[in-house]
Design a protein around this motif. Structure first.
Motif: not given
Length: 181
Positions: A86-114
């Motif tokens: 498994v990968i457990i990391s702040g890996l955003g869910i994208t359509d491109e990544r969904k072609k290569k891996i399966d995701y569980s339900i998200p376990y966290a959300t974080t704000p993005e900022y500069f």
């Protein structure tokens, strides 16, 4: 403050951990260089929010966690080489990544900022339009493999984009004045 939300997902291979679970070990791929989320010390001990999530899952499954620490950009490709279960990391869910891996339900959300220097003229800006205009032609750093590079290329195409293997490297360049954001 610029705020948008991305979901951190637990990535699970289709036949998750069949071989490892038999051995009583769940191999967990993680970055190890994302302070507060995943930090690895010189001995390879991993701490932080993602490690806490992994250890909770391992406890629930009654298996031992074995952390496999590597660069963020190599996590998804390493699923193909069976380096971890498994990968457990702040890996955003994208359509491109969904072609290569399966995701569980998200376990966290974080704000993005500069992130900018305290004395930066960008500190007081509130809207994305203001920030985009102010960062045009400026040097912006992102970690390899993240979705941030795509965002910068799309919305601030004139920015000088610098990529890093680790968050700590990016932060060091920001502190040294080599990055504007």
């Amino acid at each position: 403050t610029l705020r948008s939300i991305y979901a951190s997902g637990l990535i699970v291979m289709a036949a998750m951990g069949a071989a490892s679970a038999e051995d009583g070990v769940l191999r967990v791929g993680t970055e190890g260089d994302a302070p507060q989320f995943s930090m690895a010390d010189a001995n390879g001990n991993v701490t932080g929010f993602d490690a806490d999530i992994a250890n909770g899952i391992c406890a629930e499954l009654k298996v031992k966690c074995k952390f496999v620490v590597q660069t963020f950009s190599s996590l998804v490709p390493s699923m193909d080489s069976d380096r971890f279960d498994v990968i457990i990391s702040g890996l955003g869910i994208t359509d491109e990544r969904k072609k290569k891996i399966d995701y569980s339900i998200p376990y966290a959300t974080t704000p993005e900022y500069f992130v900018v220097a305290k004395d930066s003229r960008l500190v007081g800006l509130k809207s994305l339009a203001e920030i985009e205009k102010a960062l045009a032609g400026k040097t912006i750093g992102v970690v390899n493999g993240t979705t941030y590079a795509q965002f910068i290329k799309k919305y601030i195409p004139t920015a000088d984009l610098k990529t890093y293997d680790a968050t700590t490297q990016q932060n060091a360049d920001l502190a040294a004045g080599r990055l504007d954001a």
